[in-house]
Design a protein around this motif. Sequence first.
Motif, PDB file in Angstrom:
ATOM      1  N   ARG A   1      -8.563   4.063   0.437  1.00  0.00           N
ATOM      2  CA  ARG A   1      -8.269   4.705   1.719  1.00  0.00           C
ATOM      3  C   ARG A   1      -9.364   5.690   2.089  1.00  0.00           C
ATOM      4  O   ARG A   1      -9.807   5.749   3.227  1.00  0.00           O
TER       5      ARG A   1
ATOM      6  N   GLY B   1       0.821  -1.217   0.000  1.00  0.00           N
ATOM      7  CA  GLY B   1       0.000   0.000   0.000  1.00  0.00           C
ATOM      8  C   GLY B   1       0.844   1.251   0.000  1.00  0.00           C
ATOM      9  O   GLY B   1       1.683   1.438   0.862  1.00  0.00           O
ATOM     10  N   GLY B   2       0.641   2.101  -0.991  1.00  0.00           N
ATOM     11  CA  GLY B   2       1.451   3.319  -1.078  1.00  0.00           C
ATOM     12  C   GLY B   2       2.853   3.016  -1.571  1.00  0.00           C
ATOM     13  O   GLY B   2       3.145   1.924  -2.050  1.00  0.00           O
TER      14      GLY B   2
ATOM     15  N   GLN C   1       1.044   7.912  -1.915  1.00  0.00           N
ATOM     16  CA  GLN C   1      -0.085   6.974  -1.914  1.00  0.00           C
ATOM     17  C   GLN C   1       0.040   5.898  -2.981  1.00  0.00           C
ATOM     18  O   GLN C   1      -0.728   4.951  -3.001  1.00  0.00           O
TER      19      GLN C   1
ATOM     20  N   ASN D   1      -5.708   2.974  -4.837  1.00  0.00           N
ATOM     21  CA  ASN D   1      -5.337   2.867  -3.419  1.00  0.00           C
ATOM     22  C   ASN D   1      -5.870   4.051  -2.612  1.00  0.00           C
ATOM     23  O   ASN D   1      -6.376   3.902  -1.499  1.00  0.00           O
ATOM     24  N   GLU D   2      -5.746   5.241  -3.219  1.00  0.00           N
ATOM     25  CA  GLU D   2      -6.224   6.451  -2.549  1.00  0.00           C
ATOM     26  C   GLU D   2      -7.738   6.405  -2.391  1.00  0.00           C
ATOM     27  O   GLU D   2      -8.287   6.827  -1.365  1.00  0.00           O
TER      28      GLU D   2
END
Length: 475
Positions: free
Chosen positions: A435, A56-57, A82, A431-432
């Motif tokens: 989140r 992640g990121g 990110q 991913n962002e």
Amino acid sequence: MSWRPQYRSSKFRNVYGKVASREHCFDGIPITKNVHDNHFCAVNARFLAIVTESAGGGSFLVIPLEQTGRIEPNYPKICGHQGNVLDIKWNPFIENIIASCSEDTSVRLWEIPDGGLKRNMTEAVLELYGHSRRVGLVEWHPTTNNILFSAGYDYKVLIWNLDIGEPVKMIDCHTDVILCMSFNTDGSLLATSCKDKKLRVVEPRSGRVLQEASCKNHRVNRVVFLGSTKRLLTTGVSRWNTRQIALWDQEDLSMPLIEEEIDGLSGLLFPFYDADTHMLYLAGKGDGNIRYYEIGSEKPYLSYLMEFRSPAPQKGLGVMPKHGLDVSACEVFRFYKLVTLKGLIEPISMIVPRRSETYQEDIYPMTPGTEPALTPDEWLSGVNRDPILMSLKEGYKRTSKIVFKAPVREKKSVVVNGIDLLENVPPRTENELLRMFFRQQDEIRRLKDELSQKDIRIRQLQLELKNFRNNPKNN
């Protein structure tokens, strides 16, 4: 008349590669498995930075050069991006400032404390947003302080003035992904290779394409300016899928001066040029060899010297700036080789064998130092200036006195129905987005709990009020 072989006289014909001992390597590093064709490594006289594998990121390590040996698994990282980190580069004039770019469309600048990181760093000193897709390359201007170039998958090159923290120019002449950028000595010209099979020489301030070559027989991957010789060298693939290099005149890209096939391997060839010794190093991605040549001003232009061989395949290579080399050992170049399978960073020194232990002036001419020749405003106004040179003999460990000052930005706000639209920036990557989704779920859960607590409190107050009214003493 008897035939006599012609021997070339060269002080670099016996240069050899020396691998550092195991205790002087960096071990236990989770090097990224990303297949993007970059080095994932950046070195200066104080720090080594390596892009690492992360869940992640994106993150990268910054390790002081004296801290060799095994690196602990919980060693502090820079983990503010990110998305995956695709490229990192040290500021050539301020040794504790590093730029990174990522799949999250941002370019970020980080300030490293003098002794290295003590805890994870998530806050960048400057975040730059201007690309609409992921950013694959960053490059500092070679003579101007606080001018940074970034190339994105939106086919654009942005020029950032870090004094104000804004993009000041955009180069919009490419029709596909930009693979490589290289500057000439004074930074007045930019050479690019692109996925559209074209090699370009661009005037960066105007964005005007001065020369363009359609490389049909030689598919260009990487390009490098050969110092102030007005020549370019490209690495790529021939029509028979063999690895190939080509030499070009920067003022006429209609035909290469020479083309030379290297081998039949499939990995990318990374070129490195040392303007002080006129030596060219070719390192193949996925193999352990580094070939080196001497560049001449007359035909045949390229003279093969030797090859450094190693069984361990390299993913990428970092290069130490000249002022970080060990002149007492006659070291003329130093690579930091990324060996992914072993999680190892291996320094490789290229050494000229000399008996004398005194300073060798013939192999260490004046070289670009750590002081900028121009300010951003001077360069943007059209001034060109050669780099300020320094001698490696006297005080070559001298540190730059320039300090990076992040621009203070006024907080802008666009409030609609009580919501700041600029504060709530839309997500740029998957991913962002995830989140943000989980963060909103947590927020909804918290608000529901708060609402149920208030409902209970209201019922309690209503009951107390009812009891108060029914009490005969209060009538």
